[in-house]
Write a protein that holds these residues in place. Structure first.
Motif, PDB file in Angstrom:
ATOM      1  N   HIS A 106     -26.446 -57.017  30.044  1.00 28.10           N
ATOM      2  CA  HIS A 106     -27.766 -56.406  30.223  1.00 28.10           C
ATOM      3  C   HIS A 106     -28.591 -56.336  28.946  1.00 28.10           C
ATOM      4  N   TRP A 107     -28.008 -56.745  27.805  1.00 23.77           N
ATOM      5  CA  TRP A 107     -28.703 -56.653  26.526  1.00 23.77           C
ATOM      6  C   TRP A 107     -28.467 -57.925  25.728  1.00 23.77           C
ATOM      7  N   SER A 166     -33.093 -58.899  31.581  1.00 27.39           N
ATOM      8  CA  SER A 166     -33.246 -58.602  33.010  1.00 27.39           C
ATOM      9  C   SER A 166     -33.728 -59.846  33.752  1.00 27.39           C
ATOM     10  N   GLY A 226     -39.123 -53.297  28.756  1.00 35.40           N
ATOM     11  CA  GLY A 226     -38.218 -52.648  27.817  1.00 35.40           C
ATOM     12  C   GLY A 226     -38.487 -53.033  26.382  1.00 35.40           C
ATOM     13  N   PRO A 234     -33.562 -55.602  26.105  1.00 38.06           N
ATOM     14  CA  PRO A 234     -32.986 -55.731  27.449  1.00 38.06           C
ATOM     15  C   PRO A 234     -33.008 -57.170  27.926  1.00 38.06           C
ATOM     16  N   ARG A 268     -34.892 -52.780  20.118  1.00 35.35           N
ATOM     17  CA  ARG A 268     -34.355 -51.714  19.266  1.00 35.35           C
ATOM     18  C   ARG A 268     -33.880 -52.323  17.951  1.00 35.35           C
ATOM     19  N   THR A 286     -24.250 -48.882  26.079  1.00 33.42           N
ATOM     20  CA  THR A 286     -25.208 -49.725  26.787  1.00 33.42           C
ATOM     21  C   THR A 286     -25.569 -49.208  28.171  1.00 33.42           C
ATOM     22  N   SER A 287     -24.893 -48.146  28.618  1.00 28.25           N
ATOM     23  CA  SER A 287     -25.169 -47.623  29.950  1.00 28.25           C
ATOM     24  C   SER A 287     -24.957 -46.107  29.957  1.00 28.25           C
ATOM     25  N   PRO A 288     -25.824 -45.352  30.626  1.00 29.49           N
ATOM     26  CA  PRO A 288     -26.965 -45.774  31.458  1.00 29.49           C
ATOM     27  C   PRO A 288     -28.190 -46.209  30.646  1.00 29.49           C
ATOM     28  N   VAL A 289     -28.246 -45.813  29.354  1.00 27.40           N
ATOM     29  CA  VAL A 289     -29.320 -46.276  28.473  1.00 27.40           C
ATOM     30  C   VAL A 289     -28.674 -46.794  27.199  1.00 27.40           C
ATOM     31  N   PHE A 290     -29.435 -47.582  26.442  1.00 32.53           N
ATOM     32  CA  PHE A 290     -28.902 -48.120  25.194  1.00 32.53           C
ATOM     33  C   PHE A 290     -29.097 -47.110  24.076  1.00 32.53           C
ATOM     34  N   GLN A 291     -28.023 -46.856  23.336  1.00 35.02           N
ATOM     35  CA  GLN A 291     -28.076 -45.981  22.170  1.00 35.02           C
ATOM     36  C   GLN A 291     -27.266 -46.617  21.047  1.00 35.02           C
TER      37      GLN A 291
END
Length: 313
Positions: free
Chosen positions: A197-198, A217, A229, A215, A232, A267-272
């Motif tokens: 997904h990234w 997609s 998206g 992202p 980062r 990477t899930s549920p959001v990228f950090q």
């Protein structure tokens, strides 16, 4: 950014005088390091290696090796436990570089100049069957990552118009390549995250090379990629040559100061992304990492395989 398959140095004066140095073959040794930079062991014999790609399970590596007396660059499959290698691309008449493993380890995509420009080819790891041409065009193309689901190939394209660009090639019948990042800057070396997904990549949009994540997609048909998206910034103070730990919990890169750096990510549920942590000073690179990289992480993230440059030959 350049393409360097040898080590020729040259300069031309204003009056047209050419000064050059003949190519020099730099011999390297494949070497395992731990996370503190301690040498664990060497693998195989020294050789004129220009790049490597570790298999997903970390037991094999494809290495780009200059082959005397023709001096072309070929691909060799190296068994890392035994230290023995066999020629993978037998019969090539050009330079074969930048190998990329499929997630199931059954097939390899690589760049080759056998038809003149650098095009994309595919071959079974078993060696059975012929080499298949995937994508031919006037642009020079360098594959960098195969998506975990096997549907897409990320590659860098150099067409001489917008510097280096990131493209994605859907690996289905009659599919067309899709431009992902095509700007006035250099964007290169895209690597899919383990969940697909990234995409981590290198760009000089800030004025120096940094590592970013954006992202990925694709549409259900694979014919388009959503631009939704924000990207980062991952590196701090410059970076290149990104790669993911197979479990997706770390992202590695080589800092502007030449140090191997790790960043904890989710990477899930959001990228950090966490704070970059320097692991150790990496061996110096003897070629442009855009075309061929000289390192790779083991699946557990506890070891790293590097090409360590040694004597000239």
């Amino acid at each position: 950014v350049g393409v360097y398959l040898d080590y020729s140095l040259f300069s031309v004066s204003a009056n047209g005088t050419l000064v050059y140095r003949s190519p020099v073959n730099i011999r390297s040794q494949l070497t395992w390091f731990d996370r503190q930079g301690k040498i664990l062991r060497t693998v195989g014999e020294p050789g004129v290696y220009l790049g490597l790609a570790l298999s997903p399970d970390g037991t094999q590596a494809l290495v780009c090796k200059r082959n005397p007396p023709s001096q072309e660059v070929g691909l060799w499959l190296l068994d890392l436990s035994r230290g023995v290698s066999t020629r993978f691309d037998q019969g090539s008449a050009g330079d074969d570089i930048s190998p990329v493993w499929a997630s199931n380890e059954h097939r390899i995509i690589f760049g080759s100049s056998r038809a003149g420009q650098m095009d994309l080819y595919e071959k079974p790891l078993s060696g059975a069957g012929d080499v298949e041409a995937l994508l031919k065009s006037n642009a020079w193309k360098f594959p960098s990552s195969w998506s975990p689901d096997g549907r897409f190939l990320a590659y860098t394209s150099m067409a001489g118009i917008t510097k280096a660009d990131l493209w994605v090639f859907p690996l289905g019948d009659h599919q067309q390549p899709i431009p992902l990042l095509q700007t006035e800057f250099n964007e290169m070396d895209g690597h899919f995250s383990p969940d697909g997904h990234w995409l981590a990549y290198t760009s000089d949009e800030s004025g120096r090379y940094e590592v970013y994540v954006r992202p990925f997609s694709p549409s259900a048909s694979g014919e388009s990629i959503s631009d939704a998206g924000e990207r980062r910034l991952i590196s701090g103070g410059g970076g290149s040559s990104p790669d993911w730990r197979p479990d997706g919990k770390e992202l590695y890169y080589i800092g502007f100061d030449g140090k191997l750096t790790a960043v904890e990510v989710t990477t899930s549920p959001v990228f950090q992304a966490g704070v970059p942590k320097v692991l150790f000073k990496a061996p110096p690179r003897s070629q442009d990492e855009f075309t061929m990289r000289n390192w790779g992480p083991a699946p557990d993230g506890r070891r790293f395989l590097f090409l360590v440059a040694g004597m000239q030959g």
